[in-house]
Write an enzyme that holds these catalytic residues in place. Structure first.
Site, PDB file in Angstrom:
ATOM      1  CD  GLU A 159      -3.004  -1.102   2.262  1.00 43.80           C
ATOM      2  OE1 GLU A 159      -3.714  -0.083   2.299  1.00 43.80           O
ATOM      3  OE2 GLU A 159      -3.155  -2.077   3.034  1.00 43.80           O
ATOM      4  CE  LYS A 181     -14.386   0.190   8.287  1.00 43.82           C
ATOM      5  NZ  LYS A 181     -13.624  -0.624   9.231  1.00 43.82           N
ATOM      6  CG  HIS A 242     -12.899   0.796  16.780  1.00 39.95           C
ATOM      7  ND1 HIS A 242     -12.750   0.314  15.507  1.00 39.95           N
ATOM      8  CD2 HIS A 242     -14.009   1.574  16.749  1.00 39.95           C
ATOM      9  CE1 HIS A 242     -13.718   0.782  14.745  1.00 39.95           C
ATOM     10  NE2 HIS A 242     -14.492   1.561  15.469  1.00 39.95           N
ATOM     11  CE1 TYR A 243      -9.276  -1.504  25.444  1.00 36.80           C
ATOM     12  CE2 TYR A 243     -11.369  -1.941  26.501  1.00 36.80           C
ATOM     13  CZ  TYR A 243     -10.005  -2.126  26.428  1.00 36.80           C
ATOM     14  OH  TYR A 243      -9.382  -2.946  27.324  1.00 36.80           O
ATOM     15  CG  PHE A 247      -6.273  -5.659  13.092  1.00 39.26           C
ATOM     16  CD1 PHE A 247      -5.795  -6.911  12.727  1.00 39.26           C
ATOM     17  CD2 PHE A 247      -7.374  -5.151  12.429  1.00 39.26           C
ATOM     18  CE1 PHE A 247      -6.405  -7.634  11.715  1.00 39.26           C
ATOM     19  CE2 PHE A 247      -7.995  -5.865  11.421  1.00 39.26           C
ATOM     20  CZ  PHE A 247      -7.506  -7.116  11.061  1.00 39.26           C
ATOM     21  CE1 TYR A 248      -6.904  -5.582  21.875  1.00 44.05           C
ATOM     22  CE2 TYR A 248      -7.250  -7.295  20.228  1.00 44.05           C
ATOM     23  CZ  TYR A 248      -7.708  -6.546  21.290  1.00 44.05           C
ATOM     24  OH  TYR A 248      -8.973  -6.746  21.775  1.00 44.05           O
ATOM     25  CG  HIS A 249       0.366  -1.705  15.530  1.00 49.48           C
ATOM     26  ND1 HIS A 249       1.698  -2.034  15.558  1.00 49.48           N
ATOM     27  CD2 HIS A 249       0.316  -0.412  15.134  1.00 49.48           C
ATOM     28  CE1 HIS A 249       2.417  -0.978  15.197  1.00 49.48           C
ATOM     29  NE2 HIS A 249       1.599   0.017  14.929  1.00 49.48           N
ATOM     30  CG  HIS A 251      -5.549   1.052  14.376  1.00 52.39           C
ATOM     31  ND1 HIS A 251      -5.260  -0.134  15.016  1.00 52.39           N
ATOM     32  CD2 HIS A 251      -6.894   1.060  14.212  1.00 52.39           C
ATOM     33  CE1 HIS A 251      -6.361  -0.806  15.227  1.00 52.39           C
ATOM     34  NE2 HIS A 251      -7.383  -0.109  14.756  1.00 52.39           N
ATOM     35  CG  HIS A 253     -10.706   3.982  13.264  1.00 51.61           C
ATOM     36  ND1 HIS A 253     -11.030   2.934  12.449  1.00 51.61           N
ATOM     37  CD2 HIS A 253     -10.223   3.413  14.395  1.00 51.61           C
ATOM     38  CE1 HIS A 253     -10.760   1.792  13.054  1.00 51.61           C
ATOM     39  NE2 HIS A 253     -10.270   2.058  14.243  1.00 51.61           N
TER      40      HIS A 253
END
Ligand code: M7G
Length: 311
Positions: A159, A181, A242-243, A247-249, A251, A253
């Site tokens: 990417e 998305k 998000h909680y 994905f547990y790194h 980031h 949004h």
């Protein structure tokens, strides 16, 4: 790069697999979800003769007001359903180039990918710090999704041409790029993701005052870049974490405020500005707060919580 948390027996991507040109080789076994509100359908199946499982997610694209004229031509055919007084109701068929559908293919798909897309009964858990350290954290350590796609982005292996902004500082740095998305074009569904360079922050729970410079750097630089590149001021952008994340790194949004993006509900989304403010008020806020999250009945975690008598 720390890959210890990747050890989760997931099927690995076969880098030799060709890009798909059509979906003729996809054999659908089961429809996991068909959502009329979001205009999506998710099918589980396989590709060709492979035994690996494959997920195909199709989503009807939004209209673009600027190209409305292209929709009103002889190629747009109408088939009358009924007419009543001033009301005419038709089935309308558009030229194929105006009728594109966004397709996401996950291959090979793990059991967790399948669960993520399958429609489910969900429950809220109010996670105290004690519940996190005694049950949730040990569970997550065993059960995480592979983070290879994240490392590929940070290491410029995937990417690269999609990167919108980058800060290479080892502790304050991040990569900002369109989320999986988003098609990168339609501003009404703008969805970007800022992935931090540090590899030791799993989620909101790990954030303390030590990370304020990182969070502020991401907030300021990303909102500036979004203003410059897409003409949207920070007042029209929703930036959130998000909680629990998938994905547990760490980031963050970034979405267009007026876009009803998936995952923006109060039980999951935490505004970046509120996160910064909470930590400014109490440096270890996220270590001591109870944080809600949702769990699906089919998740292994739900069985663990049930065993502990929490459901
Ligand atoms: P999350 O908060 O961990 O969970 O967000 P969610 O997926 O339930 O929202 C991870 C975000 O990364 C999501 O918004 C995904 O759409 C996005 N994402 C996932 N993958 C595998 C990719 C990818 O390969 N490339 C990009 N650009 N985004 C991805």
């Amino acid at each position: 790069m720390d890959k210890a948390i990747d050890d989760n027996n997931e099927p690995q991507k076969n880098d030799d697999s060709p890009d798909l040109k059509d979906l003729a080789s996809f054999k659908s076994e089961r429809i996991l979800n068909c959502d009329s509100r979001h205009k999506t359908i998710v099918a589980l199946g396989s590709l060709g003769a492979s035994e690996d499982r494959c997920l195909v997610i199709l989503e009807k694209k939004a209209f673009e007001a600027e190209s409305f004229d292209k929709l009103c031509t002889a190629e747009t055919t109408l088939d009358k359903v009924f007419r009543n007084d001033v009301y005419g109701n038709y089935d309308c068929a558009l030229a194929s180039d105006l009728n594109a559908v966004k397709a996401t293919v996950i291959y090979p798909a793990s059991e967790k990918h399948i669960q993520k897309y399958e429609i489910q009964t969900i429950h809220i858990v109010n996670e105290s710090p004690e519940l996190y350290s005694s049950v949730i954290q040990p569970f997550l350590e065993k059960e995480q999704l592979n983070l290879q796609w994240v490392y590929n982005i940070l290491d410029h292996k995937s990417e690269v041409d999609r990167i919108v902004a980058e800060d290479t500082d080892p502790s304050l740095g991040f990569v900002l790029l369109p989320d999986l998305k988003w098609d990168g074009k339609d501003l009404k569904s703008l969805y970007l993701l800022a992935i931090v360079r540090l590899t030791n922050i799993k989620s909101l729970r790990d954030l303390t005052s030590e990370h304020l410079p990182l969070l502020k750097n991401i907030h300021d630089k990303c909102t500036n870049v979004i203003q410059e590149q897409y003409g949207l001021p920070s007042s029209r952008i929703r930036s959130f974490l998000h909680y629990h994340p998938t994905f547990y790194h760490l980031h963050i949004h970034f979405t267009f405020l007026q876009y009803d993006a998936p995952g923006i509900h109060t039980e999951r989304a935490h505004l970046l500005t509120s996160v910064i403010n909470n930590i400014e008020l109490l440096p270890n806020y996220y270590k001591v707060a109870s944080l809600p999250f949702t769990v699906r009945e089919s998740d292994k975690l739900f069985a663990v919580l049930k065993e502990k008598g929490l459901y």
